[in-house]
Design a protein around this motif. Structure first.
Motif, short mmCIF file in Angstrom:
data_model
loop_
_atom_site.label_atom_id
_atom_site.label_comp_id
_atom_site.label_asym_id
_atom_site.label_seq_id
_atom_site.Cartn_x
_atom_site.Cartn_y
_atom_site.Cartn_z
N GLY A 41 41.94 50.79 125.24
CA GLY A 41 42.11 49.39 124.91
C GLY A 41 41.85 48.47 126.09
O GLY A 41 41.23 47.41 125.93
N ILE A 42 42.31 48.86 127.27
CA ILE A 42 42.07 48.06 128.47
C ILE A 42 40.57 47.87 128.68
O ILE A 42 40.09 46.76 128.94
CB ILE A 42 42.71 48.73 129.70
N ALA A 43 39.82 48.97 128.55
CA ALA A 43 38.37 48.92 128.77
C ALA A 43 37.68 48.04 127.72
O ALA A 43 36.81 47.22 128.05
CB ALA A 43 37.78 50.33 128.73
N VAL A 44 38.08 48.18 126.46
CA VAL A 44 37.46 47.39 125.39
C VAL A 44 37.77 45.90 125.57
O VAL A 44 36.89 45.05 125.40
CB VAL A 44 37.94 47.88 124.01
N VAL A 45 38.99 45.58 125.94
CA VAL A 45 39.37 44.18 126.14
C VAL A 45 38.60 43.57 127.30
O VAL A 45 38.11 42.44 127.22
CB VAL A 45 40.89 44.06 126.36
N GLN A 46 38.47 44.33 128.38
CA GLN A 46 37.73 43.81 129.53
C GLN A 46 36.25 43.61 129.19
O GLN A 46 35.61 42.67 129.69
CB GLN A 46 37.89 44.75 130.73
N GLU A 47 35.72 44.44 128.32
CA GLU A 47 34.31 44.34 127.95
C GLU A 47 34.07 43.17 126.99
O GLU A 47 33.04 42.48 127.08
CB GLU A 47 33.85 45.64 127.29
N THR A 48 35.00 42.93 126.06
CA THR A 48 34.77 41.94 125.01
C THR A 48 35.44 40.59 125.28
O THR A 48 35.07 39.60 124.65
CB THR A 48 35.29 42.47 123.66
N THR A 49 36.41 40.54 126.21
CA THR A 49 37.17 39.32 126.55
C THR A 49 37.57 38.52 125.32
O THR A 49 37.16 37.36 125.14
CB THR A 49 36.38 38.43 127.54
N PRO A 50 38.39 39.09 124.45
CA PRO A 50 38.78 38.39 123.22
C PRO A 50 39.84 37.32 123.51
O PRO A 50 40.46 37.30 124.57
CB PRO A 50 39.38 39.51 122.37
N GLU A 51 40.04 36.46 122.53
CA GLU A 51 41.14 35.49 122.63
C GLU A 51 42.49 36.15 122.33
O GLU A 51 43.52 35.71 122.83
CB GLU A 51 40.93 34.33 121.64
N LEU A 52 42.47 37.20 121.50
CA LEU A 52 43.72 37.80 121.03
C LEU A 52 43.60 39.32 120.95
O LEU A 52 42.57 39.85 120.54
CB LEU A 52 44.06 37.24 119.65
N VAL A 53 44.68 39.99 121.34
CA VAL A 53 44.75 41.46 121.22
C VAL A 53 45.98 41.80 120.38
O VAL A 53 47.07 41.30 120.64
CB VAL A 53 44.88 42.13 122.60
N LEU A 54 45.79 42.65 119.38
CA LEU A 54 46.91 43.23 118.63
C LEU A 54 47.11 44.64 119.18
O LEU A 54 46.23 45.49 119.06
CB LEU A 54 46.62 43.27 117.14
N LEU A 55 48.29 44.88 119.78
CA LEU A 55 48.48 46.07 120.60
C LEU A 55 49.67 46.90 120.12
O LEU A 55 50.80 46.41 120.06
CB LEU A 55 48.70 45.62 122.06
N ASP A 56 49.39 48.16 119.79
CA ASP A 56 50.44 49.10 119.43
C ASP A 56 51.18 49.53 120.69
O ASP A 56 50.73 49.28 121.82
CB ASP A 56 49.81 50.32 118.74
N ILE A 57 52.32 50.20 120.54
CA ILE A 57 53.12 50.59 121.71
C ILE A 57 53.00 52.07 122.00
O ILE A 57 52.54 52.47 123.07
CB ILE A 57 54.59 50.18 121.51
N ARG A 58 53.40 52.91 121.09
CA ARG A 58 53.45 54.35 121.37
C ARG A 58 52.13 54.99 120.96
O ARG A 58 51.85 55.19 119.78
CB ARG A 58 54.63 54.99 120.65
N MET A 59 51.33 55.32 121.98
CA MET A 59 50.02 55.94 121.76
C MET A 59 49.78 57.00 122.83
O MET A 59 50.23 56.84 123.96
CB MET A 59 48.90 54.90 121.84
N ALA A 60 49.07 58.04 122.46
CA ALA A 60 48.63 59.01 123.46
C ALA A 60 47.49 58.39 124.25
O ALA A 60 46.77 57.52 123.76
CB ALA A 60 48.16 60.29 122.77
N GLY A 61 47.34 58.82 125.49
CA GLY A 61 46.24 58.31 126.29
C GLY A 61 46.49 56.93 126.85
O GLY A 61 45.57 56.13 127.00
N GLY A 62 47.74 56.64 127.17
CA GLY A 62 48.08 55.34 127.73
C GLY A 62 48.86 54.50 126.74
O GLY A 62 48.35 54.15 125.69
N ASP A 63 50.13 54.21 127.05
CA ASP A 63 50.97 53.48 126.11
C ASP A 63 50.66 51.99 126.12
O ASP A 63 49.98 51.46 127.00
CB ASP A 63 52.45 53.71 126.43
N GLY A 64 51.19 51.29 125.12
CA GLY A 64 50.91 49.88 124.97
C GLY A 64 51.46 49.00 126.07
O GLY A 64 50.87 47.97 126.41
N PHE A 65 52.61 49.37 126.63
CA PHE A 65 53.21 48.54 127.68
C PHE A 65 52.37 48.56 128.95
O PHE A 65 52.17 47.53 129.60
CB PHE A 65 54.64 48.98 127.98
#
Length: 226
Positions: A41-65
């Motif tokens: 998610g960090i990589a996608v957000v940095q690539e697309t620079t959106p106005e808004l991110v909807l972010l889950d918390i508990r995920m494998a491969g890096g948590d939402g916090f």
């Protein structure tokens, strides 16, 4: 519809992402990226620079916090809404401390989601410090000031304030420049002195005693935990 807003969805369940995309279809919101983990998610957000991110918390491969902190550090103007299954006051506290504009529970209806997204893009904060303190108070009614078995030291009060925002021991250690083991010891002493059973009840006590306030949380949110 003249104004459009770009949105990134970060959730490890494709069916959730698909459901949100369907809810946003035909609105002013355009999904420009998706990710299945916090790190992705960090990589996608940095690539697309959106106005808004909807972010889950508990995920494998890096948590939402962790992703929240990284996103707000890299793109402070990007608005982040946490979207979680867990109605957990310590999670809400970490969302506030990390700079999220709100905390929504999965399963909300179409109109509620859209209203929330529009509100945060207008600059509104859906999860205020007062909401957080009220939610902490609901968790348990057994913690009273009179239950304090032994006075807290100044350092224990500092640790308790950070515990009340939901930060884990590792991140508290980074904020206070002490070892994780020392934090663990402080937390054990705090729980014992307050006569409570766990960290959440300790957070309830802190909220009731005014140790967590509107002045505290924005200050804590400026600390980068890593």
């Amino acid at each position: 519809m003249s104004e459009r807003f770009r949105v990134v969805l970060v959730d490890d369940h494709a069916i959730v992402r698909g459901g949100v995309k369907a809810m946003l279809r035909g609105t002013e919101f355009e999904v420009v990226g998706e990710a299945a983990s916090g790190d992705e998610g960090i990589a996608v957000v940095q690539e697309t620079t959106p106005e808004l991110v909807l972010l889950d918390i508990r995920m494998a491969g890096g948590d939402g916090f962790s992703a929240l902190v990284a996103i707000k550090a890299a793109l402070p103007k990007t608005v982040v809404l946490m979207l979680s299954t867990y109605d957990n006051p310590t999670y809400m506290a970490r969302a506030v401390a990390g700079g999220a504009a709100g905390y929504l529970l999965k399963g909300i209806d179409h109109e509620t989601l859209l209203e929330a997204m529009r509100a945060v893009l207008r600059g509104e904060q859906l999860l205020s410090t007062q909401d957080l303190i009220r939610s902490l108070r609901v968790v348990g009614e057994s913690v009273q000031a009179a239950d304090l078995i032994e006075p807290l030291t100044r350092r224990e009060e500092e640790v308790l304030k950070l515990v009340a925002t939901g930060l884990p021991n590792r991140e508290i250690a980074g904020v206070l420049f002490i070892s994780e083991g020392t934090v663990k010891t402080h937390v054990e002493h705090i729980i014992g002195k307050l006569g409570v059973s766990d960290r959440v009840q300790a957070a309830v006590w802190a909220a009731r005693q005014g140790l967590v306030s509107e002045a505290d949380l924005p200050k804590l949110s400026t600390h980068h935990p890593r």
